[in-house]
Design a protein around this motif. Structure first.
Motif, PDB file in Angstrom:
ATOM      1  N   PHE A   1      83.716  47.663  31.934  1.00  0.00           N
ATOM      2  CA  PHE A   1      82.258  47.615  31.808  1.00  0.00           C
ATOM      3  C   PHE A   1      81.856  47.326  30.365  1.00  0.00           C
ATOM      4  O   PHE A   1      81.009  46.468  30.098  1.00  0.00           O
ATOM      5  N   VAL A   2      82.441  48.061  29.424  1.00  0.00           N
ATOM      6  CA  VAL A   2      82.083  47.899  28.010  1.00  0.00           C
ATOM      7  C   VAL A   2      82.387  46.483  27.537  1.00  0.00           C
ATOM      8  O   VAL A   2      81.568  45.839  26.851  1.00  0.00           O
ATOM      9  N   ALA A   3      83.560  45.971  27.898  1.00  0.00           N
ATOM     10  CA  ALA A   3      83.940  44.620  27.474  1.00  0.00           C
ATOM     11  C   ALA A   3      82.969  43.581  28.029  1.00  0.00           C
ATOM     12  O   ALA A   3      82.568  42.639  27.323  1.00  0.00           O
ATOM     13  N   ALA A   4      82.574  43.753  29.292  1.00  0.00           N
ATOM     14  CA  ALA A   4      81.670  42.790  29.904  1.00  0.00           C
ATOM     15  C   ALA A   4      80.256  42.912  29.343  1.00  0.00           C
ATOM     16  O   ALA A   4      79.593  41.906  29.076  1.00  0.00           O
ATOM     17  N   ALA A   5      79.780  44.140  29.140  1.00  0.00           N
ATOM     18  CA  ALA A   5      78.416  44.340  28.644  1.00  0.00           C
ATOM     19  C   ALA A   5      78.237  43.778  27.242  1.00  0.00           C
ATOM     20  O   ALA A   5      77.178  43.235  26.906  1.00  0.00           O
ATOM     21  N   PHE A   6      79.279  43.883  26.406  1.00  0.00           N
ATOM     22  CA  PHE A   6      79.183  43.426  25.023  1.00  0.00           C
ATOM     23  C   PHE A   6      79.844  42.063  24.815  1.00  0.00           C
ATOM     24  O   PHE A   6      80.124  41.687  23.682  1.00  0.00           O
TER      25      PHE A   6
ATOM     26  N   GLN B   1      78.836  36.090  24.655  1.00  0.00           N
ATOM     27  CA  GLN B   1      78.039  35.025  25.282  1.00  0.00           C
ATOM     28  C   GLN B   1      77.714  35.437  26.722  1.00  0.00           C
ATOM     29  O   GLN B   1      78.400  35.024  27.660  1.00  0.00           O
ATOM     30  N   PRO B   2      76.676  36.246  26.910  1.00  0.00           N
ATOM     31  CA  PRO B   2      76.375  36.778  28.247  1.00  0.00           C
ATOM     32  C   PRO B   2      76.235  35.699  29.316  1.00  0.00           C
ATOM     33  O   PRO B   2      76.662  35.909  30.463  1.00  0.00           O
TER      34      PRO B   2
ATOM     35  N   ALA C   1      77.828  33.096  29.631  1.00  0.00           N
ATOM     36  CA  ALA C   1      79.118  32.486  29.951  1.00  0.00           C
ATOM     37  C   ALA C   1      80.165  33.531  30.336  1.00  0.00           C
ATOM     38  O   ALA C   1      81.371  33.281  30.216  1.00  0.00           O
ATOM     39  N   ARG C   2      79.732  34.700  30.801  1.00  0.00           N
ATOM     40  CA  ARG C   2      80.707  35.718  31.208  1.00  0.00           C
ATOM     41  C   ARG C   2      81.600  35.188  32.316  1.00  0.00           C
ATOM     42  O   ARG C   2      81.133  34.579  33.282  1.00  0.00           O
ATOM     43  N   PRO C   3      82.908  35.444  32.216  1.00  0.00           N
ATOM     44  CA  PRO C   3      83.802  35.077  33.311  1.00  0.00           C
ATOM     45  C   PRO C   3      83.423  35.818  34.596  1.00  0.00           C
ATOM     46  O   PRO C   3      82.754  36.854  34.554  1.00  0.00           O
ATOM     47  N   LEU C   4      83.840  35.291  35.712  1.00  0.00           N
ATOM     48  CA  LEU C   4      83.476  35.876  36.998  1.00  0.00           C
ATOM     49  C   LEU C   4      83.920  37.335  37.112  1.00  0.00           C
ATOM     50  O   LEU C   4      83.215  38.159  37.690  1.00  0.00           O
ATOM     51  N   HIS C   5      85.105  37.657  36.579  1.00  0.00           N
ATOM     52  CA  HIS C   5      85.566  39.038  36.722  1.00  0.00           C
ATOM     53  C   HIS C   5      84.687  39.994  35.932  1.00  0.00           C
ATOM     54  O   HIS C   5      84.486  41.141  36.326  1.00  0.00           O
ATOM     55  N   MET C   6      84.122  39.516  34.813  1.00  0.00           N
ATOM     56  CA  MET C   6      83.205  40.353  34.051  1.00  0.00           C
ATOM     57  C   MET C   6      81.867  40.497  34.764  1.00  0.00           C
ATOM     58  O   MET C   6      81.241  41.568  34.720  1.00  0.00           O
ATOM     59  N   GLN C   7      81.418  39.445  35.412  1.00  0.00           N
ATOM     60  CA  GLN C   7      80.199  39.544  36.200  1.00  0.00           C
ATOM     61  C   GLN C   7      80.372  40.580  37.305  1.00  0.00           C
ATOM     62  O   GLN C   7      79.451  41.358  37.604  1.00  0.00           O
ATOM     63  N   ALA C   8      81.564  40.627  37.888  1.00  0.00           N
ATOM     64  CA  ALA C   8      81.842  41.619  38.926  1.00  0.00           C
ATOM     65  C   ALA C   8      81.836  43.029  38.343  1.00  0.00           C
ATOM     66  O   ALA C   8      81.365  43.973  38.989  1.00  0.00           O
ATOM     67  N   ASP C   9      82.353  43.167  37.116  1.00  0.00           N
ATOM     68  CA  ASP C   9      82.382  44.483  36.474  1.00  0.00           C
ATOM     69  C   ASP C   9      80.980  45.022  36.198  1.00  0.00           C
ATOM     70  O   ASP C   9      80.789  46.231  36.069  1.00  0.00           O
ATOM     71  N   LEU C  10      80.004  44.115  36.104  1.00  0.00           N
ATOM     72  CA  LEU C  10      78.624  44.515  35.804  1.00  0.00           C
ATOM     73  C   LEU C  10      77.716  44.469  37.034  1.00  0.00           C
ATOM     74  O   LEU C  10      76.511  44.719  36.911  1.00  0.00           O
ATOM     75  N   ALA C  11      78.262  44.174  38.195  1.00  0.00           N
ATOM     76  CA  ALA C  11      77.426  43.978  39.384  1.00  0.00           C
ATOM     77  C   ALA C  11      76.622  45.233  39.721  1.00  0.00           C
ATOM     78  O   ALA C  11      75.414  45.150  40.000  1.00  0.00           O
ATOM     79  N   LEU C  12      77.261  46.386  39.711  1.00  0.00           N
ATOM     80  CA  LEU C  12      76.538  47.621  40.035  1.00  0.00           C
ATOM     81  C   LEU C  12      75.487  47.915  38.971  1.00  0.00           C
ATOM     82  O   LEU C  12      74.348  48.283  39.292  1.00  0.00           O
TER      83      LEU C  12
ATOM     84  N   ILE D   1      72.763  46.852  26.956  1.00  0.00           N
ATOM     85  CA  ILE D   1      72.433  45.862  25.934  1.00  0.00           C
ATOM     86  C   ILE D   1      72.056  44.542  26.599  1.00  0.00           C
ATOM     87  O   ILE D   1      72.725  44.088  27.543  1.00  0.00           O
ATOM     88  N   GLY D   2      70.974  43.954  26.141  1.00  0.00           N
ATOM     89  CA  GLY D   2      70.517  42.692  26.682  1.00  0.00           C
ATOM     90  C   GLY D   2      69.671  42.811  27.930  1.00  0.00           C
ATOM     91  O   GLY D   2      68.997  41.842  28.313  1.00  0.00           O
ATOM     92  N   ARG D   3      69.681  43.993  28.569  1.00  0.00           N
ATOM     93  CA  ARG D   3      68.884  44.197  29.772  1.00  0.00           C
ATOM     94  C   ARG D   3      67.763  45.201  29.532  1.00  0.00           C
ATOM     95  O   ARG D   3      66.612  44.945  29.898  1.00  0.00           O
ATOM     96  N   THR D   4      68.096  46.336  28.939  1.00  0.00           N
ATOM     97  CA  THR D   4      67.066  47.357  28.697  1.00  0.00           C
ATOM     98  C   THR D   4      66.892  47.677  27.216  1.00  0.00           C
ATOM     99  O   THR D   4      65.963  48.378  26.852  1.00  0.00           O
TER     100      THR D   4
END
Length: 212
Positions: free
Chosen positions: A55-60, A63-64, A66-77, A116-119
Motif C-alpha cells: 500500500f505504502v509503495a503504491a500510494a507514494f 507518477q500516480p 502511471a502506476r503499474p496494474l499491481h499497484m492499482q490493485a493494492d490501492l483498490a480498497l 496522499i494525492g486523494r485527501t
C-alpha cells in the motif's frame, strides 16, 4: 447535509453502546430528511485489511497516473473508501474507546482514507514538507463511549484520550474541521451513572439531528 456516511467501528454487535447511540441520531436525522442518502461502512465486525508495504509503495509512487496494474490493485480498497467519503457530506463515526484509543479496524479505515494525492497533498517550502488538506465543505460527528470518566476536554483523564482526539486530528488533516463529539462515559462504574450519561448523549444527539 443531504447524505451521510456512517462508519461503525465497534467489534461488538447489539451490546455496542456506540452503535445504539449512533442509531438514535440516524433515525432522528432520517425522519427529518426522508429522501436523504445513508451509506453504512462496517469496519468493526467486518474489519478491513491494515495497510502494509505494498500500500505504502503504491500510494507514494512518484507518477500516480502511471502506476503499474499491481499497484492499482493494492490501492483498490483505499480508492473505494476514499470515493465513499468524498461522495457524502456528513460523516458519522461510531468509535468506542479501547485501551485509550480506537479499535484497530477503525484505525485501518483512517489509514486507508488519509491518502496522499486523494485527501491531502504535499509540497515543499525550502526543502520542508508542507501539507494541504484536499477536502472541503464536510462535517463529522463522532459518537464514542468510554469505560471510565473524565476523558473529555479538561477532564482528569483527558491526557489518556487517544480515541476521538486521534479522529479529530486525522479528519482535520484532510480538511474536515467541523467535528462534533458526543460521548457516554462510565460503563465500568455505577450503572445508574452510565445510564444517565447515555441519556444525556441521546438528548445531545437528538438536538444535533434537528440542527445539522
Amino acid at each position: 447535509m443531504s447524505s451521510i456516511l456512517a462508519v461503525h467501528g465497534s467489534p461488538r454487535g447489539e451490546r455496542s453502546h456506540t452503535r445504539r447511540l449512533t442509531e438514535v441520531f440516524l433515525d432522528a436525522w432520517l425522519a427529518r430528511h426522508p429522501g436523504a442518502e445513508l451509506t453504512r461502512r462496517e469496519v468493526g465486525r467486518a474489519p478491513i485489511p491494515h495497510v502494509g508495504e505494498p500500500f505504502v509503495a503504491a500510494a507514494f509512487y512518484p507518477q500516480p497516473a502511471a502506476r503499474p496494474l499491481h499497484m492499482q490493485a493494492d490501492l483498490a480498497l483505499s480508492d473505494e473508501l476514499v470515493d465513499e467519503l468524498l461522495e457524502h457530506q456528513l460523516l458519522v463515526i461510531a468509535a468506542p474507546m479501547y485501551n485509550f484509543g480506537i479499535p484497530s479496524g477503525l484505525k485501518a479505515w483512517v489509514d486507508h482514507v488519509v491518502r496522499i494525492g486523494r485527501t491531502f497533498a504535499i509540497t515543499e517550502d525550502n526543502g520542508v514538507a508542507q501539507y494541504q488538506p484536499l477536502l472541503r465543505g464536510k462535517r463529522a460527528l463522532i459518537v464514542t463511549s468510554r469505560g471510565g470518566h473524565g476523558f473529555g476536554p479538561g477532564g482528569v483523564n483527558a491526557a489518556f484520550n487517544h480515541a476521538d482526539t486521534l479522529l479529530r486530528s486525522a479528519l482535520g488533516f484532510i480538511g474536515i474541521e467541523d467535528v462534533r463529539v458526543v460521548a457516554a462515559e462510565g460503563e465500568e462504574s455505577d450503572s445508574r451513572a452510565f445510564q444517565a450519561s447515555c441519556a444525556a448523549a441521546e438528548r445531545e444527539l437528538l438536538g444535533l439531528a434537528a440542527r445539522l
